[in-house]
Design an enzyme around this catalytic site. Sequence first.
Site, PDB file in Angstrom:
ATOM      1  N   HIS A  79       0.839  -1.210   0.000  1.00 45.63           N
ATOM      2  CA  HIS A  79       0.000   0.000   0.000  1.00 45.63           C
ATOM      3  C   HIS A  79       0.865   1.248   0.000  1.00 45.63           C
ATOM      4  CE1 HIS A  79      -3.902   2.053   1.099  1.00 45.63           C
ATOM      5  NE2 HIS A  79      -3.011   3.018   1.254  1.00 45.63           N
ATOM      6  N   HIS A 114       1.444   5.464  -2.008  1.00 50.69           N
ATOM      7  CA  HIS A 114       0.924   6.568  -2.844  1.00 50.69           C
ATOM      8  C   HIS A 114       2.107   7.207  -3.565  1.00 50.69           C
ATOM      9  CE1 HIS A 114      -3.218   6.645  -1.167  1.00 50.69           C
ATOM     10  NE2 HIS A 114      -2.596   6.063  -0.148  1.00 50.69           N
ATOM     11  N   GLN A 124      -9.749   9.592  -4.485  1.00 54.96           N
ATOM     12  CA  GLN A 124      -9.394  10.224  -3.201  1.00 54.96           C
ATOM     13  C   GLN A 124     -10.518  11.090  -2.630  1.00 54.96           C
ATOM     14  OE1 GLN A 124      -5.935  10.819  -1.219  1.00 54.96           O
ATOM     15  NE2 GLN A 124      -7.790  11.022  -0.002  1.00 54.96           N
ATOM     16  N   HIS A 140      -9.254   1.834   0.359  1.00 59.12           N
ATOM     17  CA  HIS A 140      -9.071   2.482   1.647  1.00 59.12           C
ATOM     18  C   HIS A 140     -10.403   2.274   2.370  1.00 59.12           C
ATOM     19  CE1 HIS A 140      -5.743   4.379  -0.373  1.00 59.12           C
ATOM     20  NE2 HIS A 140      -5.384   4.993   0.728  1.00 59.12           N
ATOM     21  N   GLU A 148     -10.824   4.047   7.302  1.00 58.39           N
ATOM     22  CA  GLU A 148      -9.644   4.715   7.876  1.00 58.39           C
ATOM     23  C   GLU A 148     -10.153   5.845   8.749  1.00 58.39           C
ATOM     24  OE1 GLU A 148      -6.764   6.340   5.170  1.00 58.39           O
ATOM     25  OE2 GLU A 148      -5.276   6.602   6.754  1.00 58.39           O
ATOM     26  N   ASP A 201       2.552   3.196   2.873  1.00 54.97           N
ATOM     27  CA  ASP A 201       1.497   4.197   2.658  1.00 54.97           C
ATOM     28  C   ASP A 201       2.065   5.530   2.150  1.00 54.97           C
ATOM     29  OD1 ASP A 201      -1.064   5.201   2.502  1.00 54.97           O
ATOM     30  OD2 ASP A 201      -1.392   5.373   4.643  1.00 54.97           O
TER      31      ASP A 201
HETATM   32 FE   FE2 Z   1      -3.382   5.127   1.647  1.00 56.62          FE
END
Ligand code: FE2
Length: 407
Positions: free
Chosen positions: A39, A41, A134, A192, A195, A291
């Site tokens: 995971h 970005h 997102q 996701h 979270e 992440d």
């Molecule tokens: Fe993430």
Amino acid sequence: MLVVAGRIAAVGPALAAPQGVPVVDAKGWLLAPPFVDAHFHLDATLSAGLPRVNESGTLLEGIALWGELKPLLVQDAIVERALRYCDWAVAKGLLAIRSHVDICDDRLLAVEALLHVRERVAPYLDLQLVAFPQDGLLRSPHALANLERALDLGVDVVGGIPHFERTMADGAASVRILCEIAAKRGLRVDMHCDESDDPLSRHIETLACETQRLGLQGRVTGSHLTSMHSMDNYYVSKLLPLMREAQVHAVANPLINITLQGRHDSYPKRRGMTRVPELMAAGINVGFGHDCVMDPWYPLGSADMLEVAQMGLHVAQMTSQAQMRACFDAVTVNSARILGLEGYGLEPGCRADFVLLQARDTVEAIRLRATRLLVVRGGDVMAHTPPANATLALPGRPPEVDFTAQR
Ligand code: FE2
């Protein structure tokens, strides 16, 4: 180990090397399969400070800051930062990354940039891309259309963010829509999911249910799952078997969630990381992700998956020998299963991808965040680092300090 034509041909003691084949003496150090980050970005990495720093350190300021940065993004700069991060990754023996890429910018700049990066790094790193809405699939006006466009362009996995939709009902609807898209296209899913510190954020339940309904078992991942930290124990006792039955994978992101969660608490502060040992005990495959590295959400990091494993071990209090070994698995084999990597491992027939660590075993590797003496991909050396020993100048003491235990 004998390597022929980029694959592991044999494993065993005293193998004879064919003529002309170079021999490497591992000197008793640990040979491990490469690290895998389940995971990440890559579109945001190494952008810390652009256009400003995250003062509160919260997830929501990070998302707002990313929103400020998005219109200013330039494709070349995204590519350059991502390639630079991939260099760091290879040097640290991290040879496979699943990266989410934000599809809410109508220009799909980041998507095009990372598709280009995926091609550039293919000879030395497996990059898997997740189409990530997102700003919310239903909350952001063009997210659904953009997500389909990104998948048409070749993005590998369907992403989502149900807890960021306007309502719980919209969150559940987004899970259904996204799983249906994945089923129709024959793709994997990685959302996701939950979270949040809200114990009532239960989208993982819908994700497991949709996985069953659409026959996606083994191809779906719930990332973060931090609300599980705060959930009622009785409800978790129902949830874990549902996840197990649907063969949903879980990804915890220890560095980021210990930093971002519990921000609304005074004291005691919740740790926020999902229930890793309980998930593992229930037979659910758990990987750890990095992440973020130097981006709007997290100012630190260096592509070191042993740092991730070490933080996961601490936050989850996984200190038995078996649990510490399980934390090493979470940044190697477990994450490889999540990505569905072909030919991963150290058995004959696997790709000759491996890392020689300056440690005697996996627990010592985590303790020392061991030096990657050699990083090999397809039988070729991609990176090497000299052993991390210190030289002392103390009277009556040996000059060299070796941080490994007695050998
Ligand atoms: Fe993430």
